[in-house]
Design a protein around this motif. Structure first.
Motif, PDB file in Angstrom:
ATOM      1  N   THR A   1       0.830  -1.207   0.000  1.00 31.16           N
ATOM      2  CA  THR A   1       0.000   0.000   0.000  1.00 31.16           C
ATOM      3  C   THR A   1       0.859   1.251   0.000  1.00 31.16           C
ATOM      4  O   THR A   1       0.594   2.210  -0.742  1.00 31.16           O
ATOM      5  CB  THR A   1      -0.938   0.008   1.225  1.00 31.16           C
ATOM      6  OG1 THR A   1      -1.771  -1.149   1.201  1.00 31.16           O
ATOM      7  CG2 THR A   1      -1.809   1.258   1.234  1.00 31.16           C
ATOM      8  N   GLY A   2       1.905   1.257   0.820  1.00 31.82           N
ATOM      9  CA  GLY A   2       2.780   2.423   0.895  1.00 31.82           C
ATOM     10  C   GLY A   2       3.465   2.727  -0.416  1.00 31.82           C
ATOM     11  O   GLY A   2       3.645   3.890  -0.787  1.00 31.82           O
ATOM     12  N   VAL A   3       3.841   1.683  -1.128  1.00 36.15           N
ATOM     13  CA  VAL A   3       4.516   1.866  -2.412  1.00 36.15           C
ATOM     14  C   VAL A   3       3.544   2.367  -3.478  1.00 36.15           C
ATOM     15  O   VAL A   3       3.851   3.281  -4.243  1.00 36.15           O
ATOM     16  CB  VAL A   3       5.173   0.546  -2.862  1.00 36.15           C
ATOM     17  CG1 VAL A   3       5.606   0.619  -4.325  1.00 36.15           C
ATOM     18  CG2 VAL A   3       6.373   0.222  -1.978  1.00 36.15           C
ATOM     19  N   LYS A   4       2.335   1.801  -3.522  1.00 38.02           N
ATOM     20  CA  LYS A   4       1.401   2.100  -4.608  1.00 38.02           C
ATOM     21  C   LYS A   4       0.523   3.315  -4.348  1.00 38.02           C
ATOM     22  O   LYS A   4       0.087   3.982  -5.294  1.00 38.02           O
ATOM     23  CB  LYS A   4       0.515   0.880  -4.864  1.00 38.02           C
ATOM     24  CG  LYS A   4       1.255  -0.306  -5.472  1.00 38.02           C
ATOM     25  CD  LYS A   4       0.279  -1.414  -5.844  1.00 38.02           C
ATOM     26  CE  LYS A   4       0.963  -2.554  -6.576  1.00 38.02           C
ATOM     27  NZ  LYS A   4       0.015  -3.618  -6.985  1.00 38.02           N
ATOM     28  N   GLN A   5       0.228   3.611  -3.094  1.00 36.89           N
ATOM     29  CA  GLN A   5      -0.696   4.702  -2.770  1.00 36.89           C
ATOM     30  C   GLN A   5      -0.170   6.039  -3.285  1.00 36.89           C
ATOM     31  O   GLN A   5       1.024   6.329  -3.214  1.00 36.89           O
ATOM     32  CB  GLN A   5      -0.882   4.765  -1.252  1.00 36.89           C
ATOM     33  CG  GLN A   5      -1.748   5.918  -0.770  1.00 36.89           C
ATOM     34  CD  GLN A   5      -1.785   5.988   0.757  1.00 36.89           C
ATOM     35  OE1 GLN A   5      -1.394   5.050   1.446  1.00 36.89           O
ATOM     36  NE2 GLN A   5      -2.246   7.112   1.289  1.00 36.89           N
ATOM     37  N   PHE A   6      -1.071   6.875  -3.784  1.00 36.02           N
ATOM     38  CA  PHE A   6      -0.679   8.212  -4.238  1.00 36.02           C
ATOM     39  C   PHE A   6      -0.278   9.044  -3.025  1.00 36.02           C
ATOM     40  O   PHE A   6      -1.024   9.146  -2.050  1.00 36.02           O
ATOM     41  CB  PHE A   6      -1.817   8.892  -4.984  1.00 36.02           C
ATOM     42  CG  PHE A   6      -1.457  10.267  -5.483  1.00 36.02           C
ATOM     43  CD1 PHE A   6      -0.550  10.419  -6.524  1.00 36.02           C
ATOM     44  CD2 PHE A   6      -2.008  11.393  -4.906  1.00 36.02           C
ATOM     45  CE1 PHE A   6      -0.203  11.688  -6.988  1.00 36.02           C
ATOM     46  CE2 PHE A   6      -1.676  12.663  -5.360  1.00 36.02           C
ATOM     47  CZ  PHE A   6      -0.773  12.805  -6.393  1.00 36.02           C
ATOM     48  N   LYS A   7       0.902   9.640  -3.088  1.00 36.27           N
ATOM     49  CA  LYS A   7       1.446  10.369  -1.948  1.00 36.27           C
ATOM     50  C   LYS A   7       1.605  11.859  -2.213  1.00 36.27           C
ATOM     51  O   LYS A   7       2.138  12.590  -1.359  1.00 36.27           O
ATOM     52  CB  LYS A   7       2.795   9.748  -1.545  1.00 36.27           C
ATOM     53  CG  LYS A   7       2.637   8.348  -0.954  1.00 36.27           C
ATOM     54  CD  LYS A   7       3.947   7.589  -0.855  1.00 36.27           C
ATOM     55  CE  LYS A   7       4.388   7.037  -2.200  1.00 36.27           C
ATOM     56  NZ  LYS A   7       3.525   5.945  -2.705  1.00 36.27           N
ATOM     57  N   GLY A   8       1.181  12.313  -3.394  1.00 36.15           N
ATOM     58  CA  GLY A   8       1.313  13.729  -3.692  1.00 36.15           C
ATOM     59  C   GLY A   8       2.770  14.141  -3.745  1.00 36.15           C
ATOM     60  O   GLY A   8       3.619  13.440  -4.294  1.00 36.15           O
ATOM     61  N   ALA A   9       3.079  15.278  -3.157  1.00 36.81           N
ATOM     62  CA  ALA A   9       4.463  15.769  -3.114  1.00 36.81           C
ATOM     63  C   ALA A   9       5.205  15.102  -1.958  1.00 36.81           C
ATOM     64  O   ALA A   9       4.650  14.895  -0.883  1.00 36.81           O
ATOM     65  CB  ALA A   9       4.477  17.281  -2.950  1.00 36.81           C
ATOM     66  N   ILE A  10       6.479  14.788  -2.199  1.00 45.25           N
ATOM     67  CA  ILE A  10       7.352  14.224  -1.169  1.00 45.25           C
ATOM     68  C   ILE A  10       8.592  15.097  -1.089  1.00 45.25           C
ATOM     69  O   ILE A  10       9.146  15.502  -2.119  1.00 45.25           O
ATOM     70  CB  ILE A  10       7.766  12.772  -1.500  1.00 45.25           C
ATOM     71  CG1 ILE A  10       6.538  11.876  -1.714  1.00 45.25           C
ATOM     72  CG2 ILE A  10       8.645  12.207  -0.391  1.00 45.25           C
ATOM     73  CD1 ILE A  10       6.894  10.475  -2.192  1.00 45.25           C
ATOM     74  N   HIS A  11       9.017  15.389   0.130  1.00 45.70           N
ATOM     75  CA  HIS A  11      10.251  16.172   0.293  1.00 45.70           C
ATOM     76  C   HIS A  11      11.151  15.498   1.315  1.00 45.70           C
ATOM     77  O   HIS A  11      10.698  15.045   2.371  1.00 45.70           O
ATOM     78  CB  HIS A  11       9.956  17.593   0.748  1.00 45.70           C
ATOM     79  CG  HIS A  11      11.190  18.449   0.854  1.00 45.70           C
ATOM     80  ND1 HIS A  11      11.858  18.922  -0.261  1.00 45.70           N
ATOM     81  CD2 HIS A  11      11.898  18.882   1.940  1.00 45.70           C
ATOM     82  CE1 HIS A  11      12.905  19.631   0.124  1.00 45.70           C
ATOM     83  NE2 HIS A  11      12.959  19.611   1.448  1.00 45.70           N
ATOM     84  N   LEU A  12      12.431  15.441   0.994  1.00 51.56           N
ATOM     85  CA  LEU A  12      13.449  14.901   1.906  1.00 51.56           C
ATOM     86  C   LEU A  12      14.441  16.014   2.198  1.00 51.56           C
ATOM     87  O   LEU A  12      15.021  16.582   1.276  1.00 51.56           O
ATOM     88  CB  LEU A  12      14.146  13.700   1.270  1.00 51.56           C
ATOM     89  CG  LEU A  12      15.121  12.912   2.147  1.00 51.56           C
ATOM     90  CD1 LEU A  12      15.191  11.463   1.645  1.00 51.56           C
ATOM     91  CD2 LEU A  12      16.524  13.499   2.129  1.00 51.56           C
ATOM     92  N   GLU A  13      14.597  16.321   3.468  1.00 50.23           N
ATOM     93  CA  GLU A  13      15.503  17.403   3.873  1.00 50.23           C
ATOM     94  C   GLU A  13      16.557  16.856   4.847  1.00 50.23           C
ATOM     95  O   GLU A  13      16.237  16.391   5.943  1.00 50.23           O
ATOM     96  CB  GLU A  13      14.736  18.535   4.546  1.00 50.23           C
ATOM     97  CG  GLU A  13      15.573  19.755   4.895  1.00 50.23           C
ATOM     98  CD  GLU A  13      15.996  20.565   3.673  1.00 50.23           C
ATOM     99  OE1 GLU A  13      16.995  21.316   3.781  1.00 50.23           O
ATOM    100  OE2 GLU A  13      15.328  20.466   2.630  1.00 50.23           O
ATOM    101  N   ILE A  14      17.824  16.916   4.424  1.00 55.26           N
ATOM    102  CA  ILE A  14      18.925  16.528   5.290  1.00 55.26           C
ATOM    103  C   ILE A  14      19.181  17.657   6.290  1.00 55.26           C
ATOM    104  O   ILE A  14      19.327  18.822   5.907  1.00 55.26           O
ATOM    105  CB  ILE A  14      20.211  16.262   4.482  1.00 55.26           C
ATOM    106  CG1 ILE A  14      19.962  15.223   3.384  1.00 55.26           C
ATOM    107  CG2 ILE A  14      21.348  15.839   5.408  1.00 55.26           C
ATOM    108  CD1 ILE A  14      19.765  13.828   3.856  1.00 55.26           C
TER     109      ILE A  14
END
Length: 383
Positions: free
Chosen positions: A263-276
């Protein structure tokens, strides 16, 4: 005195050395699950061609470049509107790091760090993965070719202590060798949107160090990062679990972890941001001890990691809408979201409660909490 436990005593936990990768490729290619994965990730490429390519892979880095990176790019293309990243200047190439992040998705949190590093031509890190999630030899082979370190779960109290020492020793060895490793800030995903670093995890990190706990933690070059999803991974599943836990009715069903992964892989997640985030500096850690190398220091380090993550967490209209709905305000209306976004997200949350055999209003409130809490946490650190 700390128990001396060498992770090398358990080679079954370690990622594959490059010499073991070709044999693992043969096993992966022979498994029907590889075909299913290939058809999902690369529908335009014949499975036979992908298998032939994998049979020529000779290292973990090559496996990531040939298969894992394109697969992640495909997953993002199909399940999100954008993937952005920032803060990569905080990665010091002269040393190894312990990356530590919030934990919202079983697979994607650590995997997207690897993709961010690959996109910037930076060395990828090892990824920790609980043994309870390794459902088949295929999953184990795939993970170990992808630099996965297996964390042992379960067992007696003695087993848990020994496993903590093994993990601590391995993390320290990786960083001392100038390589990096990722671990989530807690065991198990955040279900309610409230990210908190487990103090016990910080304690585990010290088990392989010396008596100077502050120095022991500083040696790990801890670099937090925040992964933010516009639409929370498995939000409806998480809300249902919390609802049942409130009533003491929750029992993990067979195959539930695999369902959450898919589910986590396929579900639509919109925008994703990764901040170090900026790394934890030795002087910060030393200052936190204030003469107390015990629980006070561990709590302080956990809180410092939380603060870094809250500050870096990217809030989306979904978060601001949930905050305003939860508290009955219009604080962010017209600034962080438009009226049509407000209505659309309300409809989305209603859809998440459809077919639920229980109090839908309470479930709706749990969903609001999942999205609103990151706003509350950011407001708290900005106060």
């Amino acid at each position: 005195m700390n128990e001396i436990v060498d992770a090398e005593e358990r080679p079954d936990l370690l990622p594959f050395e490059d010499a073991a990768v070709p044999a693992a490729m043969k096993r992966l290619v022979a498994d029907p699950l590889l075909g299913d994965m290939a058809r999902f990730a690369f529908p335009e490429i014949p499975v036979a061609d992908i298998k032939e390519q994998l049979l020529h892979v000779a290292s973990a880095d090559e496996f990531q470049e040939v298969f894992v990176r394109p697969m992640l790019e495909r997953i993002l293309k199909k399940s999100c509107s954008s993937f952005t990243m920032g803060g990569l200047e905080h990665i010091d190439l002269s040393c190894g790091h312990l990356f530590m992040s919030d934990h919202r998705d079983i697979v994607l949190d650590g995997s997207l760090l690897q993709l961010a590093l690959l996109r910037c031509d930076l060395p990828t890190s090892e990824i920790t993965f609980g043994s309870n999630l390794i459902s088949s030899p295929f999953v184990e082979d795939f993970g170990k070719c992808n630099k996965m370190y297996k964390i042992l779960r379960g067992g007696s109290a003695r087993d848990l202590v020994r496993n903590s020492h093994i993990l601590s020793e391995h993390i320290r060895r990786v960083v001392r060798d100038g390589r990096s490793i990722w671990i989530s800030q807690r065991d198990g995903r955040t279900k309610d949107g409230n990210d908190h670093t487990d103090q016990g995890l910080i304690k585990m990190l010290t088990l392989s160090g010396g008596e100077d706990v502050a120095a022991s933690l500083s040696e790990l070059h801890i670099v937090p990062f925040a992964i933010s999803y516009e639409y929370e991974s498995c939000d409806a599943l998480k809300a249902r679990e919390l609802y049942m836990r409130r009533r003491g009715d929750y029992r993990k069903a067979p195959g539930e972890d695999l369902r959450s992964i898919i589910t986590g892989v396929k579900q639509f997640k919109g925008a994703i941001h990764l901040e170090i985030c900026p790394p934890l500096r030795p002087e910060e850690i030393r200052r936190l001890s204030a003469g107390d190398e015990g629980n006070e220091l561990l709590r302080g380090v956990a809180s410092l990691i939380d603060r870094r993550i809250y500050e870096a967490y990217r809030l989306f209209p979904t978060n601001y809408i949930a905050y305003d709905r939860k508290f009955g305000t219009a604080r962010y209306a017209g600034v962080e979201y438009a009226p049509e976004q407000y209505r659309a997200f309300g409809d989305y949350l209603e859809q998440c409660t459809e077919g639920f055999d229980g109090d839908r209003e309470e479930l709706f409130g749990i969903l609001l909490d999942i999205y609103a809490t990151p706003v509350e946490n950011k407001l708290a650190v900005e106060a």
